[in-house]
Design an enzyme around this catalytic site. Structure first.
Site, mmCIF file in Angstrom:
data_model
loop_
_atom_site.group_PDB
_atom_site.id
_atom_site.type_symbol
_atom_site.label_atom_id
_atom_site.label_comp_id
_atom_site.label_asym_id
_atom_site.label_seq_id
_atom_site.Cartn_x
_atom_site.Cartn_y
_atom_site.Cartn_z
ATOM 1 N N GLU A 109 -8.339 -5.088 5.174
ATOM 2 C CA GLU A 109 -8.152 -4.749 3.761
ATOM 3 C C GLU A 109 -6.983 -5.516 3.147
ATOM 4 O OE1 GLU A 109 -8.667 -0.592 5.224
ATOM 5 O OE2 GLU A 109 -9.244 -0.196 3.165
ATOM 6 N N ARG A 143 -2.525 -2.038 -3.531
ATOM 7 C CA ARG A 143 -3.722 -1.227 -3.346
ATOM 8 C C ARG A 143 -3.620 -0.033 -4.298
ATOM 9 N NH1 ARG A 143 -5.048 3.194 1.094
ATOM 10 N NH2 ARG A 143 -7.207 3.523 0.524
ATOM 11 N N HIS A 161 -12.687 3.148 -0.213
ATOM 12 C CA HIS A 161 -12.714 2.126 0.844
ATOM 13 C C HIS A 161 -13.427 0.855 0.361
ATOM 14 C CE1 HIS A 161 -12.658 5.492 4.153
ATOM 15 N NE2 HIS A 161 -11.435 5.039 3.939
ATOM 16 N N ARG A 206 -11.413 15.771 7.244
ATOM 17 C CA ARG A 206 -12.194 16.188 6.072
ATOM 18 C C ARG A 206 -13.613 16.563 6.482
ATOM 19 N NH1 ARG A 206 -10.891 10.822 3.267
ATOM 20 N NH2 ARG A 206 -8.635 10.984 3.137
ATOM 21 N N ASN A 248 0.871 -1.171 0.000
ATOM 22 C CA ASN A 248 0.000 0.000 0.000
ATOM 23 C C ASN A 248 0.911 1.224 0.000
ATOM 24 O OD1 ASN A 248 -1.783 2.040 0.535
ATOM 25 N ND2 ASN A 248 -2.696 1.084 2.345
#
Ligand code: ADP
Length: 411
Positions: A386, A93, A182, A243, A10
């Site tokens: 993940e 990823r 996601h 965010r 990743n």
């Protein structure tokens, strides 16, 4: 014996996270992280499961190439090197796959070109992902490498959910639509939730709430995503660590025209200086809860805004799905913060949602139900994984063709 290991990479803009998994049982052989790449204070932290313990390297690591070489050296020291015949593939990823990549894809030059073409819609993420892929291919050109996209799970969204209400010609020209992110986590957690209920994914409708530093919700009908809260970029939707999530787009014109801010300043404000952090100066839910316990009003307001938005999405996705079998909480906040789970469903008894306070308070590692016995809708905590999902998708694609040139080499 055929190769059974998959390395999951990743690659972020200044970090590389990695895990080496044995696909015979999904176990981790090694895990690690290189952070602050390109700075003087880079750090590599490597853990080997088989008694190797954790090793740390501090000092400058100039770029992703140097970072991956350092990772390869660490793996080598544990007898798990990249040239091992046990290694079946590398799974990467990749954040943005646009509309083009609906499934995990074996990487070849054409795939790289397409990921590159998506940079305008993922300027922060895709370049770093590409650097990771290029470096890994240079290290093992003969090894199959697979891109697993954060957006892929959401490509099943119907047009009514995926389109913004703007002129389609403008939207198509600039590839503006709701892609969602996601996806690997939403796919994994929705499947695991079905398993927890003892059902097949096709049989259940699930709302997944992925609440980490970034946060997103999804509505999954019979294993297929039908709506999600993030959009063109990961800025839309829930209140997140830094965010803003949803806001009136006119806020941006207002900040530019009245506030005199540049586009870059507004971008930074909304992506890095907003959300929980913007509201109260902290983005870690543990710290926010601690401050609330001490009577801090600002932290309490930040928490309330976070919960209000979350509730709105739960309600919206109940409407989108029509029938909901389960609501699953996952990621750092969702898995660990019982007060968030309790507050998010408080007052939603009319929708069949409730948590059992005792079950909700239990801290445990695996998937578990936290709704009262006999509840109409199951409420669950389902830890996400993940890396395992990326490894499984990678292995499913190339596991039977180990070491072949299956898209792995330059054409
Ligand atoms: P990401 O992968 O998006 O960086 P994670 O899924 O790891 O994020 O979630 C990180 C967040 O989880 C932290 O910022 C913190 O708010 C929250 N978190 C982690 N542990 C706990 C805990 N024990 N209680 C409450 N919140 C927690």
């Amino acid at each position: 014996m055929s190769p059974s290991r998959v390395l999951v990479l990743n690659s972020g803009s200044s970090s590389v996270k990695y895990q080496l998994l044995d696909m015979r049982d999904g176990s981790r052989l090694a895990t690690g992280l290189v952070e602050r790449i390109g700075e003087q204070t880079s750090r590599l932290k490597h853990t080997c499961a088989a008694g190797g313990g954790t090793r740390e390297q501090n000092g400058p690591i100039a770029d992703h190439e140097a970072a991956l070489k350092a990772v390869a050296d660490e793996l080598e020291r544990d007898g798990l090197g990249l040239d091992s015949p046990e290694l079946a593939a590398i799974g990467h990823r990749v954040v943005h796959g646009g509309m083009f990549f609906t499934e995990p894809t074996v990487i070849d030059d054409a795939v790289l070109t397409e990921i590159e073409r998506l940079i305008p819609v993922a300027p922060l993420h895709n370049p770093a992902n590409l650097t990771g892929i290029r470096t890994a291919r240079a290290l093992r050109p003969d090894l199959p490498q697979v891109a697993v996209f954060d957006t892929a799970f959401h490509t099943t969204m119907p047009e009514a959910a995926a389109r913004y209400a703007i002129d389609p010609k403008v939207a198509d020209r600039y590839r503006i639509r709701r892609y969602g992110f996601h996806g690997t986590s939403h796919a994994y957690v929705s499947r695991e939730t079905a398993r927890l209920l003892g059902k097949a994914p096709e049989e259940v409708n699930v709302i997944v709430l992925h609440l980490g530093n970034g946060a997103s919700a999804s509505a999954v009908r019979g294993g297929r995503c039908v709506d999600t809260s993030m959009g063109l970029t990961p800025l839309e939707g829930l209140v997140m660590g830094t965010r803003s999530g949803d806001l009136d787009p006119a806020v941006i014109f207002h900040l530019a025209r009245v506030g005199g801010m540049s586009m870059d300043e507004i971008d930074t404000l909304l992506n890095k200086g907003s959300g929980l952090f913007g509201l109260c100066g902290d983005n870690d839910m543990r710290e926010i809860r601690r401050r609330i316990d001490e009577g801090d009003e600002q932290a309490k307001l930040a928490f309330d805004i976070y919960i209000h938005r979350l509730k709105k999405y739960i309600g919206a996705y109940c409407a989108v799905l029509g029938r909901v079998d389960a609501v699953a909480f996952t990621a750092g906040v969702g898995e660990n913060a019982a007060p968030v789970r309790e507050a998010a469903v408080a007052g939603l008894e009319g929708l069949g949602l409730a948590v059992d306070p005792e079950a909700n308070a239990v801290r445990a590692d695996g998937p578990r139900l936290i709704s009262p016995t006999g509840a109409r809708v199951a409420v669950a905590v389902v830890p996400t994984d993940e890396e395992l999902e990326i490894a499984e998708q990678t292995y499913a694609l190339v596991g039977s063709k180990p070491g072949s040139n299956h898209g792995g080499a330059d054409e």
